[in-house]
Design an enzyme around this catalytic site. Sequence first.
Site, PDB file in Angstrom:
ATOM      1  N   CYS A 161      -7.131 -41.957 -37.198  1.00  0.00           N
ATOM      2  CA  CYS A 161      -8.532 -42.367 -37.005  1.00  0.00           C
ATOM      3  C   CYS A 161      -9.151 -41.486 -35.923  1.00  0.00           C
ATOM      4  O   CYS A 161     -10.309 -41.077 -36.009  1.00  0.00           O
ATOM      5  CB  CYS A 161      -8.618 -43.826 -36.558  1.00  0.00           C
ATOM      6  N   HIS A 165     -12.769 -39.642 -34.901  1.00  0.00           N
ATOM      7  CA  HIS A 165     -13.512 -40.614 -34.083  1.00  0.00           C
ATOM      8  C   HIS A 165     -13.018 -40.661 -32.649  1.00  0.00           C
ATOM      9  O   HIS A 165     -13.018 -41.720 -32.022  1.00  0.00           O
ATOM     10  CB  HIS A 165     -13.425 -42.001 -34.725  1.00  0.00           C
ATOM     11  N   ARG A 209     -14.584 -50.540 -45.090  1.00  0.00           N
ATOM     12  CA  ARG A 209     -14.744 -49.327 -44.270  1.00  0.00           C
ATOM     13  C   ARG A 209     -13.364 -48.747 -43.886  1.00  0.00           C
ATOM     14  O   ARG A 209     -13.131 -47.549 -43.975  1.00  0.00           O
ATOM     15  CB  ARG A 209     -15.587 -49.668 -43.040  1.00  0.00           C
ATOM     16  N   CYS A 213     -11.667 -45.228 -45.138  1.00  0.00           N
ATOM     17  CA  CYS A 213     -11.270 -44.223 -44.147  1.00  0.00           C
ATOM     18  C   CYS A 213      -9.841 -43.768 -44.411  1.00  0.00           C
ATOM     19  O   CYS A 213      -9.548 -42.579 -44.393  1.00  0.00           O
ATOM     20  CB  CYS A 213     -11.384 -44.778 -42.728  1.00  0.00           C
TER      21      CYS A 213
END
Lengths: 252, 206
Positions: A161, A165, A209, A213
């Site tokens: 992730c 991000h 979501r 991802c």
Amino acid sequence: MPCAFAQSTVDEIAKYRAALQDGNPAELWEARGEALWKQKRGPKQVSFEQCDLGLGAGVVKGAYARLPRYFADADRVMDLETRLVWCMVKLQGYSEADALKNPFGSGNEKKSDMEALVAYVTSESRGAKMNVALSHPKEEQMYRLGEKMFYFRGGPHDFACATCHGEDGKRIRLQDLPNLTGTEGAQKAYTTWPAYRVSQGELRSFQWRLYDCFRQQRFPELIFASDASVALTMFLARNANGVAFDAPAIKR
Amino acid sequence: MNGRESLVSLALLSITLGCATAPSSEEIAANAAAMLKSSFKANGQASLDRLKQDETQALCSQLAGKPPSKEVAARIEKINRDAIKYPADGKLLGDWKNGEKIAQEGRGKQFSDDPAGPVGANCYACHQLAPQELSFGTIGPSLYQFGKLRGYGADTQRYAYGKIYNSEAYAACSNMPRFGHSGILNEQQLKDVTALLMDPQSPVNK
């Protein structure tokens, strides 16, 4: 001047997003979800009005802004979807398999009751301040597991992730990426899901979501309402504490 | 209570809680492994073995976003540099036009992708390359004029090929995939993308 042009493209996308805010089809999902919430359902013919989302049986107002949280009756930290599944099984008498199937809709072909329920419950937290506690040891543990998951690199592309991000001011192509390791980025991102996705004609939940991802991370499929999904939700929801929840939103 | 006192009592509180209830790092690690196992399912080409980390992935994950120490970085770069396989024919530059297509292609390796379909490098997702393409990301540095700025010599070609093949050989815990090492691109594709960066005729170098 490619950079200047790119900046103006970004500005145009921002204008487009602003124009979308006027009239959000998410309301259709919210209305359907409210009806489902109040309907007597399942083999036991019980409505969700006996379902405790953490603030007492049937209390919906403000409940989402405090999730995920530890539930003593299940001895587990649960996000909204996990809790809804639990209520469907324990209160309404569905089998677990039935409660877990069809978590995400696909336009007009297949509607998802789960996404409608999520739209309704989350809409009842609009304006409520995010206030996710880590007071129970299992909440603390879930948060730390979520943090681990956030930094877990795997798959053929080595993606975590954090790859996309983990820093401020980055984008993929022209899409801005929130830095979810900082308070501001997590607040802005977390409080605007679920969202009606114009490009998909669908209301999308936070579970979706995360699922999507991981698909793009080239991971295997994230199981709906799994521990990793709850842990990551805990990590991000907690990091979003302090600002008002503002969804269902509308996004490209 | 002043700020310092409250900090001290907070610290004491967390130690007390730590002894009584908070999970240890070992516990978290064990639970994280169990969580991974129970939370994903194989879907098409995305099998569960994708969650088995190699040493590089494991070391970089443990850092939780912090840069690696000198020792860890040296270790990661060494094992990855030793694993680079250069083309047997010694030629590192392919066709930059194909390289541009590969740089634009975002599909490949997702469970939603056709396993027989195209696999790209999606370079533009993160990098600026040819100036004609305005839709580029910024996770990686701009590669515009990559060859022109560095020169077109054999050493730079070898560096560019090696970096695309295995980015961890040059920058430990880089965000960039190891396109050759992990079998994302084949040898011809690696040569084509290297040409996009290193061919003087490539729009990247105009």
